[in-house]
Design an enzyme around this catalytic site. Structure first.
Site, PDB file in Angstrom:
ATOM      1  N   HIS A 122      76.259   0.577 108.690  1.00 39.76           N
ATOM      2  CA  HIS A 122      76.087   2.032 108.666  1.00 39.76           C
ATOM      3  C   HIS A 122      74.586   2.290 108.550  1.00 39.76           C
ATOM      4  O   HIS A 122      73.869   1.497 107.933  1.00 39.76           O
ATOM      5  CB  HIS A 122      76.828   2.567 107.433  1.00 39.76           C
ATOM      6  CG  HIS A 122      76.910   4.059 107.335  1.00 39.76           C
ATOM      7  ND1 HIS A 122      75.850   4.837 106.952  1.00 39.76           N
ATOM      8  CD2 HIS A 122      77.946   4.912 107.559  1.00 39.76           C
ATOM      9  CE1 HIS A 122      76.223   6.103 106.940  1.00 39.76           C
ATOM     10  NE2 HIS A 122      77.490   6.177 107.306  1.00 39.76           N
ATOM     11  N   ASP A 199      77.321  -3.583 100.935  1.00 38.64           N
ATOM     12  CA  ASP A 199      77.728  -2.187 101.021  1.00 38.64           C
ATOM     13  C   ASP A 199      79.257  -2.175 100.994  1.00 38.64           C
ATOM     14  O   ASP A 199      79.904  -2.550 101.972  1.00 38.64           O
ATOM     15  CB  ASP A 199      77.195  -1.585 102.331  1.00 38.64           C
ATOM     16  CG  ASP A 199      77.735  -0.186 102.587  1.00 38.64           C
ATOM     17  OD1 ASP A 199      78.491   0.337 101.744  1.00 38.64           O
ATOM     18  OD2 ASP A 199      77.399   0.387 103.648  1.00 38.64           O
ATOM     19  N   GLN A 202      83.208   1.143 102.305  1.00 41.16           N
ATOM     20  CA  GLN A 202      84.481   1.189 103.029  1.00 41.16           C
ATOM     21  C   GLN A 202      85.511   0.219 102.455  1.00 41.16           C
ATOM     22  O   GLN A 202      86.604   0.098 102.984  1.00 41.16           O
ATOM     23  CB  GLN A 202      84.248   0.871 104.511  1.00 41.16           C
ATOM     24  CG  GLN A 202      83.404   1.900 105.238  1.00 41.16           C
ATOM     25  CD  GLN A 202      84.070   3.267 105.312  1.00 41.16           C
ATOM     26  OE1 GLN A 202      85.289   3.377 105.230  1.00 41.16           O
ATOM     27  NE2 GLN A 202      83.269   4.307 105.451  1.00 41.16           N
ATOM     28  N   LYS A 225      84.644   8.309  98.697  1.00 40.96           N
ATOM     29  CA  LYS A 225      85.546   7.583  99.601  1.00 40.96           C
ATOM     30  C   LYS A 225      86.692   6.946  98.815  1.00 40.96           C
ATOM     31  O   LYS A 225      87.485   6.191  99.367  1.00 40.96           O
ATOM     32  CB  LYS A 225      84.775   6.518 100.373  1.00 40.96           C
ATOM     33  CG  LYS A 225      83.720   7.107 101.317  1.00 40.96           C
ATOM     34  CD  LYS A 225      83.115   6.045 102.180  1.00 40.96           C
ATOM     35  CE  LYS A 225      81.790   6.457 102.799  1.00 40.96           C
ATOM     36  NZ  LYS A 225      81.857   7.597 103.713  1.00 40.96           N
ATOM     37  N   CYS A 363      77.285   7.236 112.398  1.00 35.65           N
ATOM     38  CA  CYS A 363      76.102   6.698 111.693  1.00 35.65           C
ATOM     39  C   CYS A 363      76.003   5.192 111.877  1.00 35.65           C
ATOM     40  O   CYS A 363      75.657   4.461 110.935  1.00 35.65           O
ATOM     41  CB  CYS A 363      76.121   7.051 110.211  1.00 35.65           C
ATOM     42  SG  CYS A 363      75.999   8.809 109.913  1.00 35.65           S
TER      43      CYS A 363
END
Lengths: 409, 136
Positions: A122, A199, A202, A225, A363
Protein backbone atom coordinates in the site's frame (compact mmCIF):
# COMPACT_ATOMS: atom_id res chain seq x y z
CA UNK A 1 -21.57 -22.69 16.79
CA UNK A 2 -21.41 -18.93 16.47
CA UNK A 3 -24.65 -17.28 15.39
CA UNK A 4 -23.40 -14.72 12.89
CA UNK A 5 -26.97 -13.75 12.01
CA UNK A 6 -27.40 -12.47 15.56
CA UNK A 7 -23.97 -10.83 15.53
CA UNK A 8 -24.95 -8.83 12.46
CA UNK A 9 -27.62 -7.21 14.60
CA UNK A 10 -24.84 -5.59 16.65
CA UNK A 11 -23.98 -3.32 13.70
CA UNK A 12 -26.66 -0.63 13.44
CA UNK A 13 -25.31 0.89 10.23
CA UNK A 14 -25.84 -2.34 8.30
CA UNK A 15 -29.61 -1.88 8.45
CA UNK A 16 -29.40 1.38 6.47
CA UNK A 17 -30.82 1.78 3.00
CA UNK A 18 -29.02 3.61 0.21
CA UNK A 19 -30.57 4.78 -3.06
CA UNK A 20 -33.81 3.20 -1.83
CA UNK A 21 -32.23 -0.24 -1.50
CA UNK A 22 -30.81 -2.24 1.42
CA UNK A 23 -27.13 -1.42 1.91
CA UNK A 24 -24.76 -4.26 1.10
CA UNK A 25 -21.47 -3.12 2.56
CA UNK A 26 -18.52 -4.88 0.94
CA UNK A 27 -15.77 -2.29 1.43
CA UNK A 28 -14.41 -3.68 4.68
CA UNK A 29 -10.79 -3.70 3.55
CA UNK A 30 -11.09 0.10 3.61
CA UNK A 31 -13.10 0.51 6.81
CA UNK A 32 -15.28 -1.73 8.93
CA UNK A 33 -18.49 -0.82 10.71
CA UNK A 34 -18.68 -0.41 14.47
CA UNK A 35 -20.66 -2.77 16.71
CA UNK A 36 -22.81 -1.47 19.57
CA UNK A 37 -20.26 -2.26 22.32
CA UNK A 38 -17.65 -0.10 20.54
CA UNK A 39 -20.12 2.72 19.93
CA UNK A 40 -21.18 2.57 23.58
CA UNK A 41 -17.58 2.55 24.83
CA UNK A 42 -16.70 5.65 22.80
CA UNK A 43 -19.82 7.47 23.94
CA UNK A 44 -19.24 6.47 27.53
CA UNK A 45 -15.67 7.76 27.37
CA UNK A 46 -16.95 11.18 26.38
CA UNK A 47 -19.95 11.11 28.72
CA UNK A 48 -18.24 9.81 31.84
CA UNK A 49 -14.47 9.82 31.60
CA UNK A 50 -13.40 12.70 29.36
CA UNK A 51 -10.15 14.18 30.73
CA UNK A 52 -6.62 14.46 29.51
CA UNK A 53 -4.30 11.65 30.47
CA UNK A 54 -0.88 11.34 32.13
CA UNK A 55 -0.86 14.97 33.19
CA UNK A 56 -3.62 15.56 35.67
CA UNK A 57 -3.56 14.67 39.31
CA UNK A 58 -7.31 14.78 39.60
CA UNK A 59 -9.48 11.68 39.82
CA UNK A 60 -10.99 11.88 36.34
CA UNK A 61 -7.59 12.23 34.68
CA UNK A 62 -6.26 9.28 36.65
CA UNK A 63 -9.26 7.17 35.70
CA UNK A 64 -8.92 8.10 32.04
CA UNK A 65 -5.18 7.35 32.14
CA UNK A 66 -5.83 3.96 33.71
CA UNK A 67 -8.37 3.13 31.01
CA UNK A 68 -5.96 4.05 28.23
CA UNK A 69 -3.11 2.08 29.79
CA UNK A 70 -5.43 -0.87 30.25
CA UNK A 71 -6.08 -0.84 26.48
CA UNK A 72 -2.33 -0.68 25.89
CA UNK A 73 -1.97 -3.92 27.86
CA UNK A 74 -4.89 -5.43 25.93
CA UNK A 75 -3.24 -4.56 22.60
CA UNK A 76 0.12 -5.93 23.79
CA UNK A 77 -1.56 -9.17 24.77
CA UNK A 78 -3.58 -9.29 21.51
CA UNK A 79 -0.36 -8.99 19.47
CA UNK A 80 1.72 -11.23 21.71
CA UNK A 81 4.10 -8.35 22.56
CA UNK A 82 6.53 -8.85 25.44
CA UNK A 83 5.31 -5.74 27.29
CA UNK A 84 2.91 -2.83 26.89
CA UNK A 85 5.80 -0.34 26.55
CA UNK A 86 6.24 -1.80 23.06
CA UNK A 87 2.80 -0.50 22.03
CA UNK A 88 2.61 3.06 20.70
CA UNK A 89 -0.75 4.61 19.90
CA UNK A 90 -0.80 6.46 16.60
CA UNK A 91 -3.50 7.86 14.35
CA UNK A 92 -3.33 4.79 12.12
CA UNK A 93 -1.04 2.47 10.20
CA UNK A 94 0.13 5.35 8.00
CA UNK A 95 1.42 7.38 10.93
CA UNK A 96 3.04 4.25 12.37
CA UNK A 97 5.03 3.64 9.17
CA UNK A 98 5.96 7.29 8.90
CA UNK A 99 7.20 7.32 12.48
CA UNK A 100 9.59 4.41 12.00
CA UNK A 101 10.66 5.45 8.48
CA UNK A 102 11.44 8.98 9.59
CA UNK A 103 13.27 7.83 12.71
CA UNK A 104 15.18 5.19 10.71
CA UNK A 105 16.26 7.79 8.17
CA UNK A 106 17.79 9.78 11.01
CA UNK A 107 19.46 6.89 12.80
CA UNK A 108 19.63 3.45 11.19
CA UNK A 109 20.04 4.33 7.52
CA UNK A 110 23.20 5.65 5.86
CA UNK A 111 24.10 6.57 2.33
CA UNK A 112 24.52 3.46 0.20
CA UNK A 113 22.36 1.27 2.46
CA UNK A 114 19.50 -0.74 0.99
CA UNK A 115 15.88 -0.78 2.12
CA UNK A 116 13.72 -3.60 0.77
CA UNK A 117 9.97 -3.45 0.21
CA UNK A 118 7.57 -5.18 -2.18
CA UNK A 119 5.63 -4.21 -5.29
CA UNK A 120 2.38 -5.06 -3.51
CA UNK A 121 2.75 -2.48 -0.71
CA UNK A 122 0.00 0.00 0.00
CA UNK A 123 1.32 3.51 -0.65
CA UNK A 124 1.41 4.04 3.11
CA UNK A 125 4.08 1.35 3.45
CA UNK A 126 5.97 2.52 0.39
CA UNK A 127 6.13 6.31 0.20
CA UNK A 128 7.52 6.75 3.75
CA UNK A 129 10.36 4.39 2.78
CA UNK A 130 10.92 6.21 -0.52
CA UNK A 131 11.26 9.39 1.52
CA UNK A 132 13.47 7.73 4.14
CA UNK A 133 15.79 6.62 1.32
CA UNK A 134 15.76 10.07 -0.24
CA UNK A 135 16.70 11.67 3.09
CA UNK A 136 19.38 9.15 4.04
CA UNK A 137 20.83 8.35 0.62
CA UNK A 138 19.78 4.70 0.90
CA UNK A 139 18.47 2.72 -2.11
CA UNK A 140 15.01 1.18 -2.25
CA UNK A 141 14.69 -2.30 -3.75
CA UNK A 142 11.25 -3.76 -4.45
CA UNK A 143 10.54 -7.49 -4.45
CA UNK A 144 8.42 -8.25 -7.55
CA UNK A 145 5.43 -10.60 -7.89
CA UNK A 146 4.98 -13.92 -9.60
CA UNK A 147 2.29 -14.09 -12.33
CA UNK A 148 -0.21 -15.46 -9.79
CA UNK A 149 0.26 -12.46 -7.52
CA UNK A 150 2.51 -13.87 -4.81
CA UNK A 151 5.86 -12.47 -3.79
CA UNK A 152 8.65 -13.82 -5.96
CA UNK A 153 10.71 -15.55 -3.28
CA UNK A 154 13.67 -16.14 -5.61
CA UNK A 155 13.79 -12.44 -6.36
CA UNK A 156 13.47 -11.80 -2.63
CA UNK A 157 16.61 -13.86 -2.07
CA UNK A 158 18.45 -11.69 -4.58
CA UNK A 159 17.26 -8.54 -2.80
CA UNK A 160 18.33 -10.01 0.54
CA UNK A 161 21.76 -10.78 -0.90
CA UNK A 162 22.27 -7.00 -1.03
CA UNK A 163 22.04 -7.14 2.76
CA UNK A 164 19.30 -4.54 3.24
CA UNK A 165 19.02 -2.72 6.53
CA UNK A 166 15.26 -3.17 6.63
CA UNK A 167 12.42 -5.03 4.93
CA UNK A 168 9.00 -3.36 4.81
CA UNK A 169 6.30 -5.85 3.88
CA UNK A 170 2.56 -6.20 4.11
CA UNK A 171 1.09 -9.28 5.76
CA UNK A 172 -1.84 -9.29 3.33
CA UNK A 173 -2.14 -7.42 0.03
CA UNK A 174 -4.96 -4.89 0.15
CA UNK A 175 -5.61 -5.50 -3.55
CA UNK A 176 -4.99 -9.17 -4.33
CA UNK A 177 -5.63 -10.48 -0.83
CA UNK A 178 -2.37 -12.43 -1.10
CA UNK A 179 -1.29 -13.72 2.31
CA UNK A 180 2.46 -13.33 2.57
CA UNK A 181 4.68 -15.84 4.41
CA UNK A 182 5.72 -13.36 7.07
CA UNK A 183 7.55 -15.79 9.37
CA UNK A 184 9.57 -17.12 6.42
CA UNK A 185 10.32 -13.63 5.09
CA UNK A 186 11.31 -12.42 8.55
CA UNK A 187 13.71 -15.32 8.98
CA UNK A 188 15.30 -14.69 5.57
CA UNK A 189 15.51 -10.94 6.19
CA UNK A 190 17.02 -11.44 9.64
CA UNK A 191 19.57 -13.88 8.20
CA UNK A 192 20.53 -11.11 5.79
CA UNK A 193 20.89 -8.65 8.66
CA UNK A 194 17.69 -6.69 7.99
CA UNK A 195 15.08 -5.48 10.42
CA UNK A 196 11.50 -6.29 9.47
CA UNK A 197 8.55 -3.90 9.47
CA UNK A 198 5.19 -5.62 8.94
CA UNK A 199 2.10 -3.74 7.78
CA UNK A 200 -0.67 -5.81 9.37
CA UNK A 201 -3.51 -3.42 8.46
CA UNK A 202 -5.21 -6.05 6.26
CA UNK A 203 -4.33 -8.95 8.53
CA UNK A 204 -6.16 -8.13 11.72
CA UNK A 205 -9.58 -9.68 11.00
CA UNK A 206 -8.25 -12.61 9.03
CA UNK A 207 -5.80 -14.34 11.26
CA UNK A 208 -4.00 -14.21 14.54
CA UNK A 209 -1.09 -11.82 14.78
CA UNK A 210 1.70 -13.00 17.03
CA UNK A 211 4.68 -10.70 16.84
CA UNK A 212 6.87 -13.15 18.75
CA UNK A 213 5.96 -16.05 16.48
CA UNK A 214 6.61 -13.91 13.42
CA UNK A 215 9.63 -12.40 15.18
CA UNK A 216 9.06 -9.13 13.29
CA UNK A 217 10.78 -6.05 14.66
CA UNK A 218 7.99 -3.57 13.98
CA UNK A 219 4.33 -4.00 13.11
CA UNK A 220 1.47 -1.61 12.55
CA UNK A 221 -2.26 -1.66 12.03
CA UNK A 222 -5.26 0.68 11.97
CA UNK A 223 -8.24 0.39 14.27
CA UNK A 224 -10.81 1.27 11.64
CA UNK A 225 -10.21 -1.95 9.72
CA UNK A 226 -11.05 -4.01 12.80
CA UNK A 227 -14.28 -2.49 14.15
CA UNK A 228 -12.67 0.43 16.01
CA UNK A 229 -13.20 4.12 15.21
CA UNK A 230 -11.13 5.96 12.60
CA UNK A 231 -8.07 7.89 13.73
CA UNK A 232 -6.57 5.26 16.00
CA UNK A 233 -3.77 2.89 15.15
CA UNK A 234 -0.89 1.06 16.69
CA UNK A 235 2.83 0.75 16.22
CA UNK A 236 4.48 -2.24 17.81
CA UNK A 237 8.26 -2.31 18.10
CA UNK A 238 10.74 -4.45 19.99
CA UNK A 239 11.88 -2.52 23.03
CA UNK A 240 15.59 -2.59 22.21
CA UNK A 241 14.87 -1.14 18.76
CA UNK A 242 12.43 1.50 19.92
CA UNK A 243 15.08 2.56 22.44
CA UNK A 244 17.47 3.18 19.54
CA UNK A 245 15.04 5.26 17.48
CA UNK A 246 14.88 9.01 18.00
CA UNK A 247 11.44 10.59 18.44
CA UNK A 248 10.24 12.39 15.33
CA UNK A 249 7.34 14.38 16.75
CA UNK A 250 7.82 16.73 19.64
CA UNK A 251 5.64 18.47 22.19
CA UNK A 252 3.81 17.81 25.40
CA UNK A 253 3.66 14.40 27.02
CA UNK A 254 6.86 12.96 25.54
CA UNK A 255 9.51 14.61 27.71
CA UNK A 256 11.18 13.89 31.02
CA UNK A 257 12.44 17.42 31.54
CA UNK A 258 12.60 20.55 29.44
CA UNK A 259 14.97 23.46 29.92
CA UNK A 260 15.11 26.62 27.83
CA UNK A 261 17.24 25.08 25.10
CA UNK A 262 16.87 21.32 25.29
CA UNK A 263 14.66 18.47 26.36
CA UNK A 264 15.15 14.93 27.67
CA UNK A 265 12.82 12.33 26.31
CA UNK A 266 10.37 10.36 28.40
CA UNK A 267 10.53 6.57 28.67
CA UNK A 268 8.86 4.20 26.19
CA UNK A 269 6.25 4.32 24.84
CA UNK A 270 5.50 7.95 25.77
CA UNK A 271 8.48 9.49 23.96
CA UNK A 272 6.73 8.59 20.69
CA UNK A 273 3.34 9.97 21.78
CA UNK A 274 3.73 13.74 21.59
CA UNK A 275 0.55 15.69 22.20
CA UNK A 276 -2.82 14.40 23.31
CA UNK A 277 -3.66 10.99 21.90
CA UNK A 278 -7.05 10.03 20.47
CA UNK A 279 -8.28 8.86 23.85
CA UNK A 280 -11.80 7.91 22.79
CA UNK A 281 -10.31 6.10 19.80
CA UNK A 282 -8.04 4.11 22.09
CA UNK A 283 -11.02 3.18 24.26
CA UNK A 284 -12.91 2.19 21.10
CA UNK A 285 -10.00 0.04 19.98
CA UNK A 286 -9.97 -1.72 23.33
CA UNK A 287 -13.70 -2.36 23.01
CA UNK A 288 -13.22 -3.66 19.44
CA UNK A 289 -10.61 -6.17 20.59
CA UNK A 290 -12.91 -7.14 23.45
CA UNK A 291 -15.76 -7.64 20.98
CA UNK A 292 -13.67 -9.84 18.66
CA UNK A 293 -12.54 -11.87 21.65
CA UNK A 294 -16.14 -12.23 22.88
CA UNK A 295 -17.06 -13.87 19.55
CA UNK A 296 -13.79 -15.76 19.47
CA UNK A 297 -10.90 -14.83 17.20
CA UNK A 298 -10.90 -18.22 15.47
CA UNK A 299 -14.63 -18.00 14.76
CA UNK A 300 -14.17 -14.54 13.22
CA UNK A 301 -11.17 -15.63 11.13
CA UNK A 302 -13.04 -18.76 9.97
CA UNK A 303 -16.14 -16.82 8.99
CA UNK A 304 -14.06 -14.25 7.10
CA UNK A 305 -12.33 -17.04 5.17
CA UNK A 306 -15.64 -18.75 4.37
CA UNK A 307 -17.25 -15.55 3.07
CA UNK A 308 -14.19 -14.76 0.97
CA UNK A 309 -14.35 -18.25 -0.57
CA UNK A 310 -18.00 -17.61 -1.41
CA UNK A 311 -17.17 -14.20 -2.84
CA UNK A 312 -14.57 -15.78 -5.09
CA UNK A 313 -17.07 -18.44 -6.16
CA UNK A 314 -19.68 -15.78 -7.03
CA UNK A 315 -17.11 -13.89 -9.10
CA UNK A 316 -15.67 -16.98 -10.80
CA UNK A 317 -19.11 -18.00 -12.04
CA UNK A 318 -19.18 -14.86 -14.16
CA UNK A 319 -17.15 -15.12 -17.35
CA UNK A 320 -17.38 -11.39 -18.04
CA UNK A 321 -15.13 -10.74 -15.02
CA UNK A 322 -11.37 -10.79 -14.91
CA UNK A 323 -10.20 -11.59 -11.36
CA UNK A 324 -6.76 -10.31 -10.41
CA UNK A 325 -4.29 -12.87 -9.12
CA UNK A 326 -4.56 -16.49 -8.12
CA UNK A 327 -2.53 -16.57 -4.92
CA UNK A 328 -2.33 -19.84 -3.01
CA UNK A 329 -3.76 -18.19 0.08
CA UNK A 330 -6.06 -15.21 -0.15
CA UNK A 331 -7.62 -13.16 2.66
CA UNK A 332 -9.92 -10.21 2.94
CA UNK A 333 -10.41 -9.04 -0.61
CA UNK A 334 -10.92 -10.10 -4.21
CA UNK A 335 -10.32 -7.59 -6.96
CA UNK A 336 -11.56 -7.73 -10.52
CA UNK A 337 -12.67 -5.81 -13.57
CA UNK A 338 -15.78 -6.23 -15.68
CA UNK A 339 -14.45 -6.67 -19.20
CA UNK A 340 -15.28 -3.60 -21.25
CA UNK A 341 -16.38 -1.41 -18.34
CA UNK A 342 -14.07 1.00 -16.46
CA UNK A 343 -13.77 0.14 -12.75
CA UNK A 344 -15.16 3.48 -11.67
CA UNK A 345 -18.36 2.96 -13.65
CA UNK A 346 -18.73 -0.59 -12.36
CA UNK A 347 -18.40 0.50 -8.73
CA UNK A 348 -20.72 3.47 -9.23
CA UNK A 349 -23.36 1.33 -10.91
CA UNK A 350 -23.15 -1.25 -8.13
CA UNK A 351 -23.55 1.61 -5.65
CA UNK A 352 -26.78 2.66 -7.35
CA UNK A 353 -27.97 -0.89 -6.60
CA UNK A 354 -26.99 -0.54 -2.95
CA UNK A 355 -23.73 -2.50 -3.16
CA UNK A 356 -20.77 -0.62 -1.68
CA UNK A 357 -17.45 -1.70 -3.20
CA UNK A 358 -14.27 0.20 -3.93
CA UNK A 359 -12.73 1.14 -7.24
CA UNK A 360 -9.52 2.84 -8.26
CA UNK A 361 -5.87 2.04 -7.73
CA UNK A 362 -6.45 1.17 -4.07
CA UNK A 363 -3.38 3.20 -3.05
CA UNK A 364 -1.24 0.52 -4.68
CA UNK A 365 -0.27 2.02 -8.02
CA UNK A 366 2.98 0.06 -8.47
CA UNK A 367 1.01 -3.18 -8.02
CA UNK A 368 -1.74 -2.14 -10.45
CA UNK A 369 0.89 -1.04 -12.94
CA UNK A 370 2.70 -4.38 -12.61
CA UNK A 371 -0.61 -5.98 -13.58
CA UNK A 372 -0.94 -3.60 -16.55
CA UNK A 373 -3.94 -1.81 -15.02
CA UNK A 374 -4.90 1.65 -13.88
CA UNK A 375 -7.80 0.64 -11.70
CA UNK A 376 -9.95 -2.26 -10.56
CA UNK A 377 -12.99 -3.09 -8.42
CA UNK A 378 -12.44 -4.59 -4.99
CA UNK A 379 -14.93 -6.62 -2.97
CA UNK A 380 -14.00 -7.14 0.67
CA UNK A 381 -16.52 -8.91 2.92
CA UNK A 382 -16.37 -9.02 6.71
CA UNK A 383 -17.71 -11.62 9.12
CA UNK A 384 -20.98 -9.69 9.47
CA UNK A 385 -21.85 -10.01 5.80
CA UNK A 386 -24.18 -12.78 4.67
CA UNK A 387 -24.36 -15.38 1.92
CA UNK A 388 -27.55 -13.66 0.69
CA UNK A 389 -25.65 -10.40 0.26
CA UNK A 390 -23.07 -12.17 -1.88
CA UNK A 391 -25.87 -13.63 -4.04
CA UNK A 392 -27.26 -10.10 -4.42
CA UNK A 393 -23.78 -8.93 -5.41
CA UNK A 394 -23.79 -11.57 -8.15
CA UNK A 395 -27.21 -10.48 -9.40
CA UNK A 396 -26.16 -6.81 -9.32
CA UNK A 397 -23.02 -7.63 -11.32
CA UNK A 398 -25.16 -9.47 -13.89
CA UNK A 399 -27.46 -6.48 -14.19
CA UNK A 400 -24.53 -4.09 -14.67
CA UNK A 401 -22.71 -6.34 -17.12
CA UNK A 402 -25.85 -6.72 -19.25
CA UNK A 403 -26.24 -2.98 -19.86
CA UNK A 404 -26.30 -1.94 -23.49
CA UNK A 405 -23.17 -0.05 -24.44
CA UNK A 406 -20.76 -2.46 -22.72
CA UNK A 407 -18.76 -4.77 -24.98
CA UNK A 408 -17.13 -7.58 -23.01
CA UNK A 409 -14.94 -8.65 -25.93
CA UNK B 1 -35.54 29.84 -27.80
CA UNK B 2 -32.12 29.22 -29.39
CA UNK B 3 -31.08 25.80 -30.58
CA UNK B 4 -28.97 25.03 -27.51
CA UNK B 5 -31.96 25.58 -25.22
CA UNK B 6 -34.17 23.56 -27.51
CA UNK B 7 -31.76 20.56 -27.38
CA UNK B 8 -31.44 21.03 -23.63
CA UNK B 9 -35.23 20.80 -23.18
CA UNK B 10 -35.23 17.65 -25.32
CA UNK B 11 -32.49 16.03 -23.18
CA UNK B 12 -34.24 16.98 -19.94
CA UNK B 13 -37.36 15.31 -21.28
CA UNK B 14 -35.40 12.15 -22.12
CA UNK B 15 -33.90 11.91 -18.64
CA UNK B 16 -37.09 12.75 -16.77
CA UNK B 17 -38.74 9.81 -18.47
CA UNK B 18 -36.18 7.41 -17.00
CA UNK B 19 -36.51 5.59 -13.70
CA UNK B 20 -34.17 5.72 -10.73
CA UNK B 21 -30.52 6.78 -10.63
CA UNK B 22 -29.38 3.33 -11.85
CA UNK B 23 -31.50 3.73 -14.98
CA UNK B 24 -30.10 7.23 -15.54
CA UNK B 25 -26.55 5.95 -15.16
CA UNK B 26 -27.30 3.06 -17.50
CA UNK B 27 -28.64 5.49 -20.10
CA UNK B 28 -25.48 7.63 -19.83
CA UNK B 29 -23.44 4.51 -20.53
CA UNK B 30 -25.54 3.84 -23.62
CA UNK B 31 -24.91 7.41 -24.75
CA UNK B 32 -21.18 7.05 -24.03
CA UNK B 33 -21.00 4.41 -26.73
CA UNK B 34 -22.34 6.98 -29.23
CA UNK B 35 -19.62 9.58 -28.52
CA UNK B 36 -17.26 9.77 -31.51
CA UNK B 37 -13.83 8.47 -30.50
CA UNK B 38 -11.04 10.98 -29.96
CA UNK B 39 -7.92 9.76 -31.80
CA UNK B 40 -5.12 8.76 -29.38
CA UNK B 41 -2.79 11.46 -30.78
CA UNK B 42 -5.28 14.09 -29.63
CA UNK B 43 -5.20 12.86 -26.03
CA UNK B 44 -2.39 15.23 -25.11
CA UNK B 45 -1.60 16.83 -21.76
CA UNK B 46 -2.80 20.25 -23.05
CA UNK B 47 -6.23 18.79 -23.79
CA UNK B 48 -6.70 17.37 -20.29
CA UNK B 49 -9.26 19.18 -18.14
CA UNK B 50 -7.58 20.10 -14.89
CA UNK B 51 -9.31 19.35 -11.60
CA UNK B 52 -11.18 16.29 -12.84
CA UNK B 53 -10.86 13.04 -10.90
CA UNK B 54 -11.47 11.18 -14.16
CA UNK B 55 -9.19 11.80 -17.12
CA UNK B 56 -11.07 14.06 -19.50
CA UNK B 57 -9.71 15.33 -22.82
CA UNK B 58 -11.38 18.12 -24.78
CA UNK B 59 -10.47 19.00 -28.35
CA UNK B 60 -12.11 22.41 -28.91
CA UNK B 61 -12.09 24.42 -32.13
CA UNK B 62 -13.54 27.69 -33.39
CA UNK B 63 -14.51 27.36 -37.05
CA UNK B 64 -15.99 30.46 -38.72
CA UNK B 65 -17.76 31.61 -35.57
CA UNK B 66 -18.99 28.10 -34.79
CA UNK B 67 -17.95 26.05 -31.75
CA UNK B 68 -16.74 22.52 -32.42
CA UNK B 69 -15.60 20.00 -29.86
CA UNK B 70 -14.77 16.37 -29.37
CA UNK B 71 -13.95 14.71 -26.10
CA UNK B 72 -13.06 11.53 -24.34
CA UNK B 73 -12.73 10.17 -20.81
CA UNK B 74 -11.49 7.08 -19.02
CA UNK B 75 -14.93 6.60 -17.46
CA UNK B 76 -18.05 5.81 -19.41
CA UNK B 77 -20.31 8.03 -17.36
CA UNK B 78 -18.22 11.11 -18.12
CA UNK B 79 -18.21 10.09 -21.78
CA UNK B 80 -21.99 10.00 -21.52
CA UNK B 81 -21.99 13.52 -20.13
CA UNK B 82 -19.62 14.64 -22.90
CA UNK B 83 -22.08 13.19 -25.39
CA UNK B 84 -24.87 15.33 -23.88
CA UNK B 85 -22.73 18.47 -23.91
CA UNK B 86 -21.62 17.77 -27.48
CA UNK B 87 -25.23 17.38 -28.56
CA UNK B 88 -25.98 20.82 -27.11
CA UNK B 89 -22.85 22.79 -28.02
CA UNK B 90 -21.12 21.26 -31.04
CA UNK B 91 -21.85 23.22 -34.21
CA UNK B 92 -23.50 26.13 -32.37
CA UNK B 93 -22.44 29.81 -32.65
CA UNK B 94 -19.58 30.55 -30.23
CA UNK B 95 -21.51 33.41 -28.66
CA UNK B 96 -24.52 31.16 -27.96
CA UNK B 97 -22.29 28.51 -26.31
CA UNK B 98 -20.61 31.15 -24.13
CA UNK B 99 -23.96 32.60 -23.04
CA UNK B 100 -25.84 29.30 -22.63
CA UNK B 101 -27.47 28.70 -19.27
CA UNK B 102 -27.02 25.06 -18.42
CA UNK B 103 -29.92 23.69 -16.38
CA UNK B 104 -29.76 20.09 -17.57
CA UNK B 105 -27.99 18.85 -14.47
CA UNK B 106 -30.23 20.76 -12.09
CA UNK B 107 -33.45 19.69 -13.71
CA UNK B 108 -32.58 16.00 -13.84
CA UNK B 109 -31.03 13.58 -11.34
CA UNK B 110 -27.91 13.06 -13.45
CA UNK B 111 -25.65 14.66 -10.85
CA UNK B 112 -26.88 12.24 -8.17
CA UNK B 113 -25.17 9.42 -10.02
CA UNK B 114 -21.82 11.15 -9.38
CA UNK B 115 -19.94 11.53 -6.15
CA UNK B 116 -18.88 15.03 -5.11
CA UNK B 117 -15.44 15.03 -6.78
CA UNK B 118 -16.89 14.05 -10.16
CA UNK B 119 -19.68 16.62 -9.78
CA UNK B 120 -16.98 19.28 -9.48
CA UNK B 121 -15.16 17.75 -12.43
CA UNK B 122 -18.23 18.10 -14.64
CA UNK B 123 -18.43 21.73 -13.56
CA UNK B 124 -14.81 22.21 -14.75
CA UNK B 125 -15.65 20.61 -18.10
CA UNK B 126 -18.58 22.97 -18.68
CA UNK B 127 -16.48 25.98 -17.59
CA UNK B 128 -13.68 24.96 -19.96
CA UNK B 129 -16.07 24.68 -22.91
CA UNK B 130 -17.80 27.98 -22.24
CA UNK B 131 -14.55 29.84 -21.54
CA UNK B 132 -13.11 28.66 -24.86
CA UNK B 133 -16.27 29.80 -26.65
CA UNK B 134 -16.15 33.20 -24.91
CA UNK B 135 -12.48 33.73 -25.77
CA UNK B 136 -12.76 32.87 -29.47
Amino acid sequence: MTDFGRIRGDFPLLSRRVHGRPLIYLDNAATTQLPEPVLRAVEEQYRQWQANIHRGVHWLSEQSTARVESVRRTVADFLGAAESAEIIFTSGATESVNLVARAASESLLREGDTVAATVMEHHSNLIPWQEACRRSGARLRLIPLTPCGELDMEAAERVFSERPKLLAVTAVSNVLGTVNPIARLTKAAHDAGALVFVDAAQQMRHGRVDVRKWDCDFLCFSGHKMLAPTGIGVLYGKRELLERLPPVAFGGGMVEEVTEYRADWDVLPFRFEAGTRNIAGIIGLGAAIGYIRSIGGEAVYGREAELLRQTEAVLRERPYLKILGTPGERAGAVTFNIRGLPAYDAARLLDQLGVAVRSGHHCAQPLLRALGLESAVRVSPAFYNTEEELCTLGAALDRVAALPGIRHG
Amino acid sequence: MDEIESVQRELIGEFQGLGDSFEQYAYLIELAALLPQLPPEKKTAERVVKGCQSHVWLDMRAENGVFRFDGDSDTFIIKGVLYLLRRMFDGQPLADVAAAKLTLFEETEIMETFETDRQKGIGYVVQTLQRFAAEH
